[in-house]
Structure formats: C-alpha cells, structure tokens
Design a protein around this motif. Structure first.
Motif, PDB file in Angstrom:
ATOM      1  N   PHE A 156      -0.448   3.876   1.485  1.00 50.57           N
ATOM      2  CA  PHE A 156      -1.002   4.600   2.640  1.00 50.57           C
ATOM      3  C   PHE A 156      -0.616   3.884   3.929  1.00 50.57           C
ATOM      4  O   PHE A 156      -1.342   3.045   4.454  1.00 50.57           O
ATOM      5  CB  PHE A 156      -2.519   4.726   2.481  1.00 50.57           C
ATOM      6  CG  PHE A 156      -2.904   5.421   1.203  1.00 50.57           C
ATOM      7  CD1 PHE A 156      -2.734   6.790   1.070  1.00 50.57           C
ATOM      8  CD2 PHE A 156      -3.394   4.697   0.125  1.00 50.57           C
ATOM      9  CE1 PHE A 156      -3.064   7.434  -0.116  1.00 50.57           C
ATOM     10  CE2 PHE A 156      -3.731   5.339  -1.068  1.00 50.57           C
ATOM     11  CZ  PHE A 156      -3.554   6.712  -1.178  1.00 50.57           C
ATOM     12  N   THR A 157       0.558   4.232   4.414  1.00 49.37           N
ATOM     13  CA  THR A 157       1.151   3.540   5.558  1.00 49.37           C
ATOM     14  C   THR A 157       1.079   4.364   6.839  1.00 49.37           C
ATOM     15  O   THR A 157       1.788   4.087   7.796  1.00 49.37           O
ATOM     16  CB  THR A 157       2.620   3.204   5.251  1.00 49.37           C
ATOM     17  OG1 THR A 157       3.320   4.414   4.899  1.00 49.37           O
ATOM     18  CG2 THR A 157       2.724   2.210   4.102  1.00 49.37           C
ATOM     19  N   THR A 159       0.837  -1.204   0.000  1.00 44.23           N
ATOM     20  CA  THR A 159       0.000   0.000   0.000  1.00 44.23           C
ATOM     21  C   THR A 159       0.865   1.245   0.000  1.00 44.23           C
ATOM     22  O   THR A 159       2.005   1.235   0.478  1.00 44.23           O
ATOM     23  CB  THR A 159      -0.940   0.014   1.231  1.00 44.23           C
ATOM     24  OG1 THR A 159      -1.764   1.188   1.167  1.00 44.23           O
ATOM     25  CG2 THR A 159      -0.160   0.016   2.537  1.00 44.23           C
ATOM     26  N   GLU A 164      -5.347   2.045  -5.771  1.00 38.91           N
ATOM     27  CA  GLU A 164      -5.106   3.114  -4.799  1.00 38.91           C
ATOM     28  C   GLU A 164      -4.813   4.443  -5.480  1.00 38.91           C
ATOM     29  O   GLU A 164      -5.188   5.508  -4.966  1.00 38.91           O
ATOM     30  CB  GLU A 164      -3.944   2.738  -3.880  1.00 38.91           C
ATOM     31  CG  GLU A 164      -4.296   1.708  -2.828  1.00 38.91           C
ATOM     32  CD  GLU A 164      -3.221   1.522  -1.783  1.00 38.91           C
ATOM     33  OE1 GLU A 164      -3.509   0.915  -0.745  1.00 38.91           O
ATOM     34  OE2 GLU A 164      -2.074   1.998  -1.998  1.00 38.91           O
ATOM     35  N   THR A 193       1.465  10.008   4.644  1.00 38.20           N
ATOM     36  CA  THR A 193       0.605   9.453   3.586  1.00 38.20           C
ATOM     37  C   THR A 193      -0.808   9.177   4.083  1.00 38.20           C
ATOM     38  O   THR A 193      -1.717   8.994   3.278  1.00 38.20           O
ATOM     39  CB  THR A 193       1.197   8.143   3.036  1.00 38.20           C
ATOM     40  OG1 THR A 193       1.274   7.183   4.097  1.00 38.20           O
ATOM     41  CG2 THR A 193       2.581   8.370   2.461  1.00 38.20           C
ATOM     42  N   GLY A 194      -0.983   9.147   5.402  1.00 38.89           N
ATOM     43  CA  GLY A 194      -2.305   8.878   5.947  1.00 38.89           C
ATOM     44  C   GLY A 194      -2.685   7.405   5.815  1.00 38.89           C
ATOM     45  O   GLY A 194      -1.870   6.561   5.431  1.00 38.89           O
ATOM     46  N   VAL A 195      -3.914   7.111   6.130  1.00 36.34           N
ATOM     47  CA  VAL A 195      -4.440   5.751   6.045  1.00 36.34           C
ATOM     48  C   VAL A 195      -5.675   5.782   5.152  1.00 36.34           C
ATOM     49  O   VAL A 195      -6.539   6.644   5.312  1.00 36.34           O
ATOM     50  CB  VAL A 195      -4.817   5.202   7.439  1.00 36.34           C
ATOM     51  CG1 VAL A 195      -5.467   3.822   7.303  1.00 36.34           C
ATOM     52  CG2 VAL A 195      -3.587   5.133   8.334  1.00 36.34           C
ATOM     53  N   ARG A 196      -5.747   4.850   4.219  1.00 41.50           N
ATOM     54  CA  ARG A 196      -6.913   4.765   3.342  1.00 41.50           C
ATOM     55  C   ARG A 196      -7.273   3.302   3.136  1.00 41.50           C
ATOM     56  O   ARG A 196      -6.391   2.460   2.931  1.00 41.50           O
ATOM     57  CB  ARG A 196      -6.625   5.422   1.983  1.00 41.50           C
ATOM     58  CG  ARG A 196      -7.822   5.411   1.042  1.00 41.50           C
ATOM     59  CD  ARG A 196      -7.489   5.967  -0.321  1.00 41.50           C
ATOM     60  NE  ARG A 196      -7.034   7.352  -0.261  1.00 41.50           N
ATOM     61  CZ  ARG A 196      -6.636   8.025  -1.346  1.00 41.50           C
ATOM     62  NH1 ARG A 196      -6.601   7.428  -2.534  1.00 41.50           N
ATOM     63  NH2 ARG A 196      -6.242   9.281  -1.218  1.00 41.50           N
ATOM     64  N   HIS A 197      -8.546   2.998   3.171  1.00 43.03           N
ATOM     65  CA  HIS A 197      -9.044   1.647   2.933  1.00 43.03           C
ATOM     66  C   HIS A 197      -9.732   1.648   1.561  1.00 43.03           C
ATOM     67  O   HIS A 197     -10.858   2.122   1.420  1.00 43.03           O
ATOM     68  CB  HIS A 197     -10.018   1.232   4.031  1.00 43.03           C
ATOM     69  CG  HIS A 197      -9.434   1.345   5.413  1.00 43.03           C
ATOM     70  ND1 HIS A 197      -8.492   0.460   5.894  1.00 43.03           N
ATOM     71  CD2 HIS A 197      -9.638   2.250   6.399  1.00 43.03           C
ATOM     72  CE1 HIS A 197      -8.155   0.807   7.127  1.00 43.03           C
ATOM     73  NE2 HIS A 197      -8.834   1.893   7.455  1.00 43.03           N
ATOM     74  N   THR A 198      -9.029   1.140   0.557  1.00 48.01           N
ATOM     75  CA  THR A 198      -9.484   1.239  -0.828  1.00 48.01           C
ATOM     76  C   THR A 198     -10.411   0.083  -1.186  1.00 48.01           C
ATOM     77  O   THR A 198     -10.092  -1.077  -0.948  1.00 48.01           O
ATOM     78  CB  THR A 198      -8.277   1.249  -1.784  1.00 48.01           C
ATOM     79  OG1 THR A 198      -7.371   2.290  -1.386  1.00 48.01           O
ATOM     80  CG2 THR A 198      -8.727   1.484  -3.223  1.00 48.01           C
ATOM     81  N   ASP A 199     -11.553   0.413  -1.781  1.00 50.14           N
ATOM     82  CA  ASP A 199     -12.538  -0.597  -2.188  1.00 50.14           C
ATOM     83  C   ASP A 199     -11.971  -1.451  -3.317  1.00 50.14           C
ATOM     84  O   ASP A 199     -11.368  -0.936  -4.263  1.00 50.14           O
ATOM     85  CB  ASP A 199     -13.820   0.094  -2.640  1.00 50.14           C
ATOM     86  CG  ASP A 199     -14.861  -0.902  -3.132  1.00 50.14           C
ATOM     87  OD1 ASP A 199     -15.128  -1.874  -2.403  1.00 50.14           O
ATOM     88  OD2 ASP A 199     -15.385  -0.717  -4.245  1.00 50.14           O
ATOM     89  N   THR A 236      -3.819  -3.889  -6.676  1.00 50.40           N
ATOM     90  CA  THR A 236      -4.325  -3.080  -5.565  1.00 50.40           C
ATOM     91  C   THR A 236      -3.664  -1.705  -5.525  1.00 50.40           C
ATOM     92  O   THR A 236      -4.318  -0.706  -5.233  1.00 50.40           O
ATOM     93  CB  THR A 236      -4.112  -3.811  -4.223  1.00 50.40           C
ATOM     94  OG1 THR A 236      -2.721  -4.080  -4.033  1.00 50.40           O
ATOM     95  CG2 THR A 236      -4.878  -5.112  -4.191  1.00 50.40           C
TER      96      THR A 236
END
Length: 245
Positions: free
Chosen positions: A117-118, A115, A196, A122-128, A192
């Motif tokens: 987004f670590t 990912t 993202e 970069t923040g955190v993101r949960h990608t569909d 994936t």
C-alpha cells in the motif's frame, strides 16, 4: 492451501512429490514456486514450496523480492504460510539446535519494499501487527511439534537485520537487551506483507549458531551445516503440520 517458505540450507524437500516449477508474474515482478503433494495418512495434500533464496542460494536476503513472493502465494490460493528461517541465538539459554516458534519481531531492515500500500491506486493502509504471527496457526504448529515429540522454544522475538553481513558484538548485545531472542535476515517484511494480504503466517526458526559475541566467529558454512543436521527434526514437525492442515 498451505505454503512452505524455506531459507538457508533448505532448498528442497524430499517429501514433496510430483513437483512442478511454476514462474508467476505479479505486479511486483516474477516469483518462482514449486507445486506438489505431500503423502499423508488420509492421502496426498497439496503444498506450495518457495525457497526464498532460490535453490542455488543466489539471492541475498536484502534483494529477495518479498512482495512478488507473497503476492504469488495469494494468487495460488494460499491461506496459511509456515516459514522456516536459519537464525543466530542472542541468548545462552537458546543454544544451536533449538527450534524457536516466533511470536513477535523487531525490524532493523532498511531500503526493502515493505508494503503493498504505497499510495496512488493501491491506497494507504496501516495494518495491525499485534498478532502478526497468527495465534490459532501458532497453536496448530505447537500441536504438530508435540505430536512429533520435538520441543520448541516458545515466545521467540525475531530481530530482523539487513544482511548479508553478520551483526557486530555491540549490535547483538543491544538486540538482547531490547528483548530479542534470535536474529535473522529474512523474517521481515515477509511476515508483514502476509498480514497485509490476510494470509496467516507462522515461523519456525532453526538456531544454527550463537550470534557474534557469544561465539568466537560466525560463518555461513556453519549455518548451512547445522541446518542440514537438524533438517530431519524440522521435517517431522512439517509433516505433522501438513497432514493435519
């Protein structure tokens, strides 16, 4: 712009003219790509070619810098990726020589940087991942194969394993029972990471062998040989895809 990511046995493409190698520095390391053009009925079309194992097959699947590769493609303005993968079949009804249009995946890899987004900056993101293989892009790929008169196995589920070893007989039986169609070592986290970054991703998987347990033995030489034999059929689909992109 369109990018072609190619795998085992597909290290160059004769149709790509005026090639220029470019080394791109990303926040995740360096990526090597080849910029060129593919001649079509309406004139040349630009294409980015990325051999994921490098042209001398020096990078094993678990050590590919997937983040650098995908970031580099985005930095070049790539909006769509067509990925080519050499895979083994989990099913008797999908024999060697088949070309599978991948529709979903099951991930058994581990330890890979998977990912962008670590946390932190970069923040955190949960990608569909419901339609991680973009539906509109898949429709274009199917149409290109139809124009080239090359049949596809649709609805393929790609089981991604760590590699570089091949799977055991018990693993292959388990993957098939889980709904897998084919197995390979590079489809994840490539798909994936592209999702993202909002890049449309499609995959054509070339079945080079029956997986362990369906065949007496699986060798890397067998995979490479059949990939070369079927490269012409695959190239026809790719040309149709590039010309109409």
């Amino acid at each position: 712009m369109l990018a072609l990511i190619a795998g085992t046995g597909f290290y160059d493409w004769d149709a790509l003219r005026n090639q220029q190698e470019k080394r791109i520095v990303t926040p995740y390391g360096e990526a090597n790509v080849f910029l060129g053009e593919v001649e079509g009925p309406a004139g040349p079309k630009p294409l980015v070619f990325l051999p994921r194992h490098a042209r001398n097959h020096s990078i094993p699947p678990h050590l590919i810098n997937y983040r650098a590769n995908i970031w580099a493609l985005q930095s070049l303005g790539v909006q769509k990726i067509i990925a080519v993968n050499a895979v083994g079949s989990l099913l008797r009804e999908v024999p060697p020589g088949s070309i599978v249009l991948v529709d979903d995946f099951i991930d058994f890899t581990y330890g890979r940087e998977h990912t962008f987004f670590t946390g932190g900056e970069t923040g955190v993101r949960h990608t569909d991942m419901t339609h991680c293989y973009d539906e509109d892009w898949q429709s274009q790929i199917k149409a290109a194969a139809a124009r080239a008169k090359i049949p596809l196995v649709e609805g393929g589920v790609y089981v991604c394993v760590q590699g570089p070893r091949f799977e055991s007989r018990a693993e292959i039986r388990a993957y098939a029972r889980m709904g897998g169609t084919i197995s390979g070592m590079t489809g994840v986290p490539e798909v994936t990471l592209a999702n993202e970054l909002g890049i449309k991703y499609g995959s054509l998987a070339m079945v080079t062998n029956f997986a362990c347990g369906l065949a007496d033995k699986v060798t890397h030489e067998e995979v490479t040989e059949l990939m070369g034999i079927n490269a012409e059929r695959l190239a026809k689909i790719l040309l149709e895809l590039v010309w109409t992109y």
